[in-house]
Each structure stands twice: as C-alpha cells, then as structure tokens.
Motif scaffolding. Sequence first.
Motif, short mmCIF file in Angstrom:
data_model
loop_
_atom_site.label_atom_id
_atom_site.label_comp_id
_atom_site.label_asym_id
_atom_site.label_seq_id
_atom_site.Cartn_x
_atom_site.Cartn_y
_atom_site.Cartn_z
N ASN A 167 0.81 -1.21 0.16
CA ASN A 167 -0.04 0.01 -0.09
C ASN A 167 0.80 1.30 -0.15
N ALA A 168 1.92 1.20 0.66
CA ALA A 168 2.99 2.57 0.69
C ALA A 168 3.75 2.66 -0.36
N LEU A 169 4.16 1.64 -1.16
CA LEU A 169 5.21 1.59 -2.17
C LEU A 169 4.41 1.60 -3.64
N VAL A 170 3.47 0.94 -3.68
CA VAL A 170 2.81 0.97 -5.14
C VAL A 170 1.70 1.89 -5.23
N LEU A 171 1.73 2.81 -6.13
CA LEU A 171 0.72 4.08 -6.08
C LEU A 171 0.01 4.35 -4.71
N PRO A 172 0.94 4.78 -3.58
CA PRO A 172 0.30 4.96 -2.55
C PRO A 172 -0.94 6.13 -2.73
N PRO A 173 -1.92 5.93 -1.95
CA PRO A 173 -3.18 6.68 -2.10
C PRO A 173 -3.02 8.03 -1.56
N VAL A 174 -3.34 9.05 -2.37
CA VAL A 174 -3.29 10.21 -1.94
C VAL A 174 -4.79 11.01 -2.34
N HIS A 175 -5.73 11.18 -1.46
CA HIS A 175 -6.81 11.75 -1.99
C HIS A 175 -6.97 13.33 -2.17
N LEU A 176 -7.13 13.51 -3.21
CA LEU A 176 -6.89 15.14 -3.71
C LEU A 176 -8.30 15.57 -4.41
N LYS A 177 -8.61 14.58 -5.32
CA LYS A 177 -9.65 15.04 -6.56
C LYS A 177 -10.92 14.99 -5.94
N ASP A 178 -11.36 14.52 -4.56
CA ASP A 178 -12.56 14.65 -4.34
C ASP A 178 -12.84 16.04 -3.67
N VAL A 179 -11.83 16.77 -3.18
CA VAL A 179 -11.77 17.93 -2.52
C VAL A 179 -11.83 19.06 -3.62
N ARG A 180 -11.09 18.76 -4.79
CA ARG A 180 -11.32 19.72 -5.80
C ARG A 180 -12.74 19.61 -6.65
N ALA A 181 -13.30 18.36 -6.68
CA ALA A 181 -14.57 18.23 -7.24
C ALA A 181 -15.51 18.87 -6.55
N HIS A 182 -15.71 18.76 -5.19
CA HIS A 182 -16.54 19.67 -4.43
C HIS A 182 -16.35 21.07 -4.35
N LEU A 183 -15.11 21.54 -4.30
CA LEU A 183 -14.99 22.93 -4.49
C LEU A 183 -15.24 23.26 -5.72
N ASP A 184 -15.34 22.74 -6.98
CA ASP A 184 -15.97 23.20 -8.11
C ASP A 184 -17.12 22.99 -8.40
N ARG A 185 -17.71 22.25 -7.61
CA ARG A 185 -19.10 21.86 -7.59
C ARG A 185 -20.15 23.02 -6.97
N LEU A 186 -19.47 23.61 -5.67
CA LEU A 186 -20.26 24.55 -4.86
C LEU A 186 -20.33 25.93 -5.71
N PRO A 187 -19.60 26.63 -6.02
CA PRO A 187 -19.73 27.63 -6.91
C PRO A 187 -20.86 27.59 -8.13
N ARG A 188 -20.55 26.31 -8.65
CA ARG A 188 -21.38 26.18 -10.13
C ARG A 188 -22.62 25.89 -9.61
N GLU A 189 -23.18 25.06 -8.50
CA GLU A 189 -24.50 24.88 -8.08
C GLU A 189 -25.14 26.10 -7.59
N THR A 190 -24.32 26.70 -6.71
CA THR A 190 -24.69 27.90 -5.94
C THR A 190 -25.37 28.85 -6.93
N ALA A 191 -24.33 29.04 -8.09
CA ALA A 191 -24.76 30.17 -9.00
C ALA A 191 -26.02 29.70 -9.84
N GLU A 192 -26.00 28.41 -10.11
CA GLU A 192 -27.30 27.80 -10.80
C GLU A 192 -28.66 28.09 -9.95
N LEU A 193 -28.68 27.84 -8.59
CA LEU A 193 -29.72 28.33 -7.65
C LEU A 193 -29.76 29.48 -7.69
N LEU A 194 -28.99 30.46 -7.66
CA LEU A 194 -29.08 32.11 -7.60
C LEU A 194 -29.76 32.50 -8.71
N ARG A 195 -29.32 32.13 -9.90
CA ARG A 195 -29.94 32.37 -11.50
C ARG A 195 -31.60 31.97 -11.28
N ALA A 196 -31.72 30.59 -11.02
CA ALA A 196 -33.09 30.14 -10.96
C ALA A 196 -33.87 31.05 -10.22
#
Length: 381
Positions: A167-196
Amino acid sequence: MQWWSRLRWEAAAIRRSALRAVRGPGSERNTLVQSLKAAAAAVLAWAVTGWWWGAPMALMAPWAAVALVQSTVYRSLVSAVQQVAVIGFGAVLAAGAAAATGNTTVAMALVLPVTVLLGNWTRFGTQGLYAPTTALFVLAYGSTSFADVAHRLLETLIGALIGIGVNALVLPPVHLKDVRAHLDRLPRETAELLRAMASGMEHGYERADAERWYDRARSLHATIAALHEARGWTRESYRFNPGRRLRRRGPALPPSERDSAWERATHHLMSLTRLLADAAGGSPSLRPPHSDALEPLGEVLRRAAEVCVPEPVPVTVPAPGPGGTGTQERRADALPDAWGAHGRLKALVTSEDPETATSLGGVVAETQQLLYALEPGGTPS
C-alpha cells in the motif's frame, strides 16, 4: 435474435462501467487500484508463507495482507497494530482455554463470548472481528501449542508487513480529487440556484418554487459536509505516505480558508429560501414582499450568481496568461452591482407596512449576509 441484442446491450453496459472505473472520478479509480493492490498483496503473502516457507497455516498471511491495503497508508498502519493485537489475544486466549479444559467445545464456550465482545469494541474498528475468528481457527484446527500460536502470530505479522508495504510503495493513495470536485461543484451549483431564484423574481414566484429552491440549498449543505469529509481523508492520506512528494504534477490541494465562507453562504441561502417559502402560498405565516421589491431582489441574486466562481487553485506549473484572470475580473465587477441592488432593496423596508417590513427585512438581512460570505476573503457573518 432478441436474446442477442440483449446480450450486446449487457456487454456494452459492462464495458461502460469498466471504463468509468478506470477513467472516472478519483473515488472509483482509487477503489479499483486499491482492490488490485489488495489482491496482489494477498498473492505475495501466500507465495512467501505458503510456497516458499511452507508455513503450517499460511492462510493467516494473505488474510492479513488483503485486509491491510486500506484507503490510506496511515490507516494501514493503525489497522495493522489493531489486527496483530486482536489476533494475538484471540490465539493466546484460545490456546490457554484449550490447555485448561482439554475440550474444544468447552473452550469455545469460554473463549467466544470474550472475543466477540472484544470484536464489537469500537476502538478496534473492523479489525475486532479477527479476535473470535482467530480463536475459532486455533480451536478448530487443534493448533494450541506455544509453537503453533507463535506461528500464527508470525504469519500474521508477515502478511501485515506485506500489506502495508504494497500500500505504501505501489501507487500510495493520496486523496485530492474529491476536494477539488466539491470546490468546483459548490460555486457552480450555487450560481445555478441563484440564477433560478432571480428568474423566479421576474414574474413573481410561488411557494412551490421556493420549496424547490430550499431543497436545492439543502443539497448544497450536503456538499459542504462531503467537502469536510474529503479534506479529512486528504489530511490522513498525507500521513506516513512516501508517495506524497512524488505527486507534484497538476494543482496542489486547494486551501481551506474559503470552506467556512461557502458554509456560511449555504446557510444563508437555506434561510433565505425558507423565508421566501414561508412568505408565499395561500396562508403564509409572513406577508409576502410587494412586487416592487422583487426587481431589486432578483438583481441582487443575479449579480450574486456572477460572484460565484471557483477559487483559484495553486499549481506547480506556470501560471496562465492575462486571459486567465477574466473570471476574477467579472466577479469583481459584479460585486458593486450586487451591493447597489441590495441598497435599493434595503431602502424599501422603511416604506412598507410593519407586516411586510418584517418579511422584507428578513430577506434583506439574509441577502446581505450572503453577499458578505461570497466576497473574496469571506467576511465573517
């Protein structure tokens, strides 16, 4: 030939699922990679203990290895300590009970209640199950001597080391993409709601519209909770991870300073949509704002939507050219317009009757707090 068409459809669905697992979001790809690593660790542990060493119960090594390829290296280390502890306890307790009673059934009756109780102790998490199962293995196979127990522990330790190492030496897991995905999703969906919401103010909204907006605001709150969880996973995945320094390509982990601002913005959106719903319908508990207030309110919401843009993410590659700042410039231009429309909305409060001023004042307060939260720097509410 209907069965042939059905078969082709099923095969295409399986192929699409496999492609999503390989090319899809980080969570799916991580699950696939971690599963393959766990299988490889189990095969390697069996090769070492069963084929090369010829251990009497080589099953313990792959059993331990497959369980210790966890979602983070830190969790693998913690789980290894827990697993070795509970397996050792179960094996020693079973051997002692067998030696004291001389009867396998009686020994099981004495040992299993204790080991099952230990297995349900939350401090050991999912590893607690290994205490009663190890005791069953020891008693069922009759391997109750000191040498046998020592073999079980050594086989477990070998499997644990192999699982952690893979686990440590073969492609050790680093979880970054979920944080980026949520931070991209928040402004996009907030803007959609405000426009609606802004669109709904043009011709007058109904209670059903406001209820839908409230449900969408609640889903944004769920995204905030998922963002906090994702950041926790990311911090944990950095601990004791030798691969952290190897993953320098692409954007770094976005800073957490704006998380609380988005949380406040979501909270005020929920309050605003709930207030609009209460001030509409056949028997509202609040008097709805007059139609002359809907135009500036819609303008505030429309301009607030333009403020909702993804935060700039630190990168390890050269920064983009001048054109990359266009979004931030539009955001800066939208803020003064939003505050200007909010000033016109606020001025209407003093000219309304007390009942209408109560609901309109609530709308003014929530939109003001929303704009503060959306400003760069996230002025606290």
